[in-house]
Scaffold this motif. Structure first.
Motif, mmCIF file in Angstrom:
data_model
loop_
_atom_site.group_PDB
_atom_site.id
_atom_site.type_symbol
_atom_site.label_atom_id
_atom_site.label_comp_id
_atom_site.label_asym_id
_atom_site.label_seq_id
_atom_site.Cartn_x
_atom_site.Cartn_y
_atom_site.Cartn_z
ATOM 1 N N ARG A 195 42.921 42.788 -135.057
ATOM 2 C CA ARG A 195 43.659 43.988 -135.380
ATOM 3 C C ARG A 195 42.703 45.146 -135.680
ATOM 4 O O ARG A 195 42.906 46.282 -135.232
ATOM 5 C CB ARG A 195 44.575 43.738 -136.574
ATOM 6 C CG ARG A 195 45.447 44.942 -136.959
ATOM 7 C CD ARG A 195 46.291 44.630 -138.183
ATOM 8 N NE ARG A 195 47.240 43.568 -137.906
ATOM 9 C CZ ARG A 195 48.419 43.755 -137.333
ATOM 10 N NH1 ARG A 195 48.788 44.971 -136.949
ATOM 11 N NH2 ARG A 195 49.234 42.746 -137.131
ATOM 12 N N GLN A 196 41.645 44.852 -136.416
ATOM 13 C CA GLN A 196 40.676 45.876 -136.764
ATOM 14 C C GLN A 196 39.971 46.411 -135.523
ATOM 15 O O GLN A 196 39.807 47.621 -135.354
ATOM 16 C CB GLN A 196 39.653 45.320 -137.754
ATOM 17 C CG GLN A 196 38.641 46.342 -138.244
ATOM 18 C CD GLN A 196 37.681 45.740 -139.257
ATOM 19 O OE1 GLN A 196 37.509 44.517 -139.346
ATOM 20 N NE2 GLN A 196 37.048 46.595 -140.046
ATOM 21 N N ARG A 197 39.578 45.491 -134.636
ATOM 22 C CA ARG A 197 38.899 45.901 -133.412
ATOM 23 C C ARG A 197 39.826 46.733 -132.518
ATOM 24 O O ARG A 197 39.432 47.758 -131.965
ATOM 25 C CB ARG A 197 38.425 44.664 -132.633
ATOM 26 C CG ARG A 197 37.221 43.957 -133.246
ATOM 27 C CD ARG A 197 36.999 42.627 -132.523
ATOM 28 N NE ARG A 197 35.822 41.946 -133.037
ATOM 29 C CZ ARG A 197 34.650 41.895 -132.414
ATOM 30 N NH1 ARG A 197 34.509 42.493 -131.245
ATOM 31 N NH2 ARG A 197 33.627 41.237 -132.934
ATOM 32 N N ARG A 198 41.056 46.262 -132.403
ATOM 33 C CA ARG A 198 42.010 46.961 -131.522
ATOM 34 C C ARG A 198 42.355 48.338 -132.087
ATOM 35 O O ARG A 198 42.496 49.316 -131.335
ATOM 36 C CB ARG A 198 43.291 46.117 -131.372
ATOM 37 C CG ARG A 198 44.296 46.716 -130.417
ATOM 38 C CD ARG A 198 43.763 46.757 -129.001
ATOM 39 N NE ARG A 198 44.729 47.369 -128.100
ATOM 40 C CZ ARG A 198 44.824 48.676 -127.873
ATOM 41 N NH1 ARG A 198 43.980 49.499 -128.475
ATOM 42 N NH2 ARG A 198 45.712 49.149 -127.043
ATOM 43 N N THR A 199 42.476 48.438 -133.388
ATOM 44 C CA THR A 199 42.766 49.727 -134.017
ATOM 45 C C THR A 199 41.611 50.698 -133.821
ATOM 46 O O THR A 199 41.821 51.886 -133.536
ATOM 47 C CB THR A 199 43.053 49.543 -135.513
ATOM 48 O OG1 THR A 199 44.207 48.684 -135.672
ATOM 49 C CG2 THR A 199 43.343 50.877 -136.193
ATOM 50 N N ALA A 200 40.379 50.207 -133.957
ATOM 51 C CA ALA A 200 39.207 51.061 -133.742
ATOM 52 C C ALA A 200 39.167 51.559 -132.305
ATOM 53 O O ALA A 200 38.852 52.733 -132.042
ATOM 54 C CB ALA A 200 37.937 50.305 -134.094
ATOM 55 N N THR A 201 39.493 50.674 -131.358
ATOM 56 C CA THR A 201 39.529 51.083 -129.953
ATOM 57 C C THR A 201 40.602 52.141 -129.723
ATOM 58 O O THR A 201 40.387 53.128 -129.007
ATOM 59 C CB THR A 201 39.797 49.872 -129.054
ATOM 60 O OG1 THR A 201 38.742 48.918 -129.214
ATOM 61 C CG2 THR A 201 39.891 50.273 -127.589
ATOM 62 N N ALA A 202 41.760 51.923 -130.354
ATOM 63 C CA ALA A 202 42.852 52.891 -130.211
ATOM 64 C C ALA A 202 42.465 54.251 -130.780
ATOM 65 O O ALA A 202 42.797 55.292 -130.199
ATOM 66 C CB ALA A 202 44.105 52.361 -130.906
ATOM 67 N N ASP A 203 41.768 54.261 -131.898
ATOM 68 C CA ASP A 203 41.304 55.527 -132.489
ATOM 69 C C ASP A 203 40.349 56.240 -131.540
ATOM 70 O O ASP A 203 40.426 57.467 -131.356
ATOM 71 C CB ASP A 203 40.624 55.274 -133.829
ATOM 72 C CG ASP A 203 41.605 54.942 -134.938
ATOM 73 O OD1 ASP A 203 42.811 55.215 -134.768
ATOM 74 O OD2 ASP A 203 41.160 54.416 -135.986
ATOM 75 N N ARG A 204 39.440 55.480 -130.925
ATOM 76 C CA ARG A 204 38.498 56.091 -129.975
ATOM 77 C C ARG A 204 39.240 56.632 -128.753
ATOM 78 O O ARG A 204 38.912 57.712 -128.245
ATOM 79 C CB ARG A 204 37.429 55.073 -129.557
ATOM 80 C CG ARG A 204 36.426 54.730 -130.644
ATOM 81 C CD ARG A 204 35.232 53.981 -130.070
ATOM 82 N NE ARG A 204 35.605 52.704 -129.488
ATOM 83 C CZ ARG A 204 35.660 51.554 -130.170
ATOM 84 N NH1 ARG A 204 35.359 51.543 -131.470
ATOM 85 N NH2 ARG A 204 35.999 50.429 -129.569
ATOM 86 N N ASP A 205 40.225 55.884 -128.269
ATOM 87 C CA ASP A 205 40.995 56.332 -127.108
ATOM 88 C C ASP A 205 41.731 57.634 -127.419
ATOM 89 O O ASP A 205 41.774 58.551 -126.583
ATOM 90 C CB ASP A 205 42.004 55.263 -126.689
ATOM 91 C CG ASP A 205 41.344 54.036 -126.083
ATOM 92 O OD1 ASP A 205 40.145 54.120 -125.732
ATOM 93 O OD2 ASP A 205 42.024 52.996 -125.975
ATOM 94 N N ARG A 206 42.330 57.702 -128.610
ATOM 95 C CA ARG A 206 43.065 58.914 -128.980
ATOM 96 C C ARG A 206 42.118 60.118 -129.080
ATOM 97 O O ARG A 206 42.409 61.205 -128.589
ATOM 98 C CB ARG A 206 43.785 58.714 -130.313
ATOM 99 C CG ARG A 206 44.629 59.926 -130.735
ATOM 100 C CD ARG A 206 45.192 59.773 -132.128
ATOM 101 N NE ARG A 206 44.138 59.706 -133.115
ATOM 102 C CZ ARG A 206 43.935 58.652 -133.918
ATOM 103 N NH1 ARG A 206 44.718 57.593 -133.845
ATOM 104 N NH2 ARG A 206 42.954 58.672 -134.801
ATOM 105 N N THR A 207 40.958 59.895 -129.736
ATOM 106 C CA THR A 207 39.983 60.978 -129.869
ATOM 107 C C THR A 207 39.536 61.480 -128.509
ATOM 108 O O THR A 207 39.453 62.695 -128.265
ATOM 109 C CB THR A 207 38.761 60.489 -130.674
ATOM 110 O OG1 THR A 207 39.186 60.075 -131.978
ATOM 111 C CG2 THR A 207 37.720 61.586 -130.818
ATOM 112 N N ALA A 208 39.252 60.543 -127.593
ATOM 113 C CA ALA A 208 38.799 60.920 -126.250
ATOM 114 C C ALA A 208 39.897 61.643 -125.486
ATOM 115 O O ALA A 208 39.633 62.629 -124.774
ATOM 116 C CB ALA A 208 38.346 59.675 -125.490
ATOM 117 N N TYR A 209 41.143 61.182 -125.621
ATOM 118 C CA TYR A 209 42.260 61.808 -124.903
ATOM 119 C C TYR A 209 42.478 63.235 -125.385
ATOM 120 O O TYR A 209 42.619 64.167 -124.580
ATOM 121 C CB TYR A 209 43.533 60.987 -125.087
ATOM 122 C CG TYR A 209 44.739 61.624 -124.445
ATOM 123 C CD1 TYR A 209 44.976 61.487 -123.078
ATOM 124 C CD2 TYR A 209 45.633 62.379 -125.203
ATOM 125 C CE1 TYR A 209 46.074 62.092 -122.481
ATOM 126 C CE2 TYR A 209 46.736 62.986 -124.614
ATOM 127 C CZ TYR A 209 46.947 62.845 -123.260
ATOM 128 O OH TYR A 209 48.038 63.441 -122.676
#
Length: 418
Positions: A195-209
């Motif tokens: 969950r922690q890894r997936r949330t961190a990835t999601a945060d990076r995806d949102r920032t990049a988008y």
């Protein structure tokens, strides 16, 4: 450890993963599946010389992007505006749709499409949805009043190259929630780690988008501070500062307000010349009385303006005929009320714009002048509706109440979403 994580991933189903799971009551008024269809309204329904638009509404489901892609493939004129009304849904799908809109240089606005073949309160009934999904152009009305594009819908909205949020509509954001469908009994520690890894990835995806859409990183910083359980409606100053809607003047259409004393009104937000803040304004026209039409103007006071104020208004069709005077102050608002003779009123009805001039006489005998235009498109139609609502005998016009609440154009979404 890598082997153990691999086994865990196999035992988990993570479709899309980021969304907001809402109660049924919170989703009332929205279809559970994103709907996209072409709509046609009255002349100037979506702005000057615009009577056709694309409606996108409902929850963003896990297959929404493929349907939007198929629909857009058949659209030749992408300058036809897209009106969004959605509580949110699947975040990854909203990124895909947003990128589709960016590739087509789309024009997006927040607004509700109301199919005339369906009752106003039956827009998401099965029969109405069948009509909207039939593939043909839908006769409809359009309104921005209390329209919303929340959560994941906001990411979709960012994809457009031209973006407009009316003063009576809402664009709202909050943090996402990761939803995991777990099969089997994996160790809690591994679930927490994934969950922690997936949330961190999601945060990076949102920032990049957000960055890829040309929006300032302050929006991403704000989203991180808003809990999933809450919802933050972006203020006009935030919309401007983040680069989402950079119009210094944003307006609503003219709309009928029914009641014991009906009227037609328009709201606008105007950026202050000396700072980043915006002022909300309202114009009202009431039923005619003794061959004159009562007009009221109210606005939040510009705190930076010091001195005696004068407000004057003219129309395209009668540039030498002015209406206005000295507004009175009450609390945080200033207000002017008067009436128009039928000559001036007919000139306004025949005009595309109403020209407004605000003058502030400063103590040093110099004056500051602010000029702007408001759109008169749609006023004749709204006035026709008002005329049908006017009582047979209208009493003498009274000055509007000295207690002016925040304009009804301030939108409050019915429910949070993503």
């Amino acid at each position: 450890m890598l082997a153990r994580i691999s086994l865990l991933v196999v035992s988990l189903t993570i479709p899309g993963a980021l969304r907001a799971e809402q109660a049924a009551a919170e989703k009332a008024g929205f279809a559970s599946r994103l709907t996209i269809y072409p709509a046609k309204g009255a002349p100037d329904a979506c702005g000057p010389d615009c009577d056709r638009w694309i409606a996108i509404e409902g929850e963003i489901d896990e297959n929404a992007a493929s349907r939007v892609r198929r629909f857009l493939a058949g659209v030749k004129n992408m300058q036809r505006p897209i009106y969004l009304h959605s509580p949110g849904g699947n975040v990854e799908q909203s990124y895909l749709i947003g990128r589709l809109l960016r590739g087509r240089k789309a024009v997006a606005r927040v607004g509700r499409t109301i199919a005339t073949a369906c009752a106003a309160d039956a827009q998401v009934d099965a029969a109405c949805l069948k009509t909207k999904n039939a593939g043909g152009e839908i006769e409809a009305e359009l309104t921005t009043y209390h329209a919303m594009c929340n959560s994941a819908c906001a990411y979709l909205f960012l994809g457009a190259t031209s973006r407009e949020v009316a003063p009576d509509a809402a664009l709202a954001v909050h943090n996402s929630r990761l939803v995991l469908a777990i099969h089997g009994n994996p160790p809690p520690g591994l679930i927490a780690e994934l969950r922690q890894r997936r949330t961190a990835t999601a945060d990076r995806d949102r920032t990049a988008y957000i960055a890829a859409m040309g929006i300032r990183g302050e929006l991403d910083d704000l989203i991180r501070t808003v809990k999933f359980e809450n919802l933050h409606i972006l203020t006009r100053a935030e919309l401007y500062r983040f680069g989402i809607d950079t119009r210094p003047l944003a307006e609503t259409t003219w709309r009928l307000e029914k009641g014991t004393r009906p009227y037609v009104s328009k709201f606008a937000t105007l950026k202050n010349e000396n700072g980043p803040s915006f002022r909300m304004m309202e114009w009202r026209l009431y039923c005619d009385n003794k061959n004159r039409v009562p007009l009221m103007f109210a606005a939040e006071i510009d705190a930076a303006a010091v001195g005696k104020r004068t407000l004057m208004m003219t129309a395209d069709a009668a540039p030498n005929e002015e209406a206005g005077g000295f507004p009175t102050r009450t609390g945080k608002y200033e207000m002017w009320s008067g009436s128009l003779d039928f000559g001036t009123f007919r000139a306004i009805m025949a005009s595309r714009s109403l020209h407004v001039r605000e003058m502030t006489q400063k103590p040093d005998e110099t004056a500051d002048t602010t000029r702007f235009d408001i759109d008169a498109t749609g006023l004749p139609s709204a006035w026709t509706q008002l005329a049908a609502s006017c009582p047979p005998a209208t009493p003498a016009a009274k000055s509007p109440s000295t207690t002016i609440p925040l304009p009804k154009g301030t939108a409050t979404p019915a429910a949070p979403s993503q």
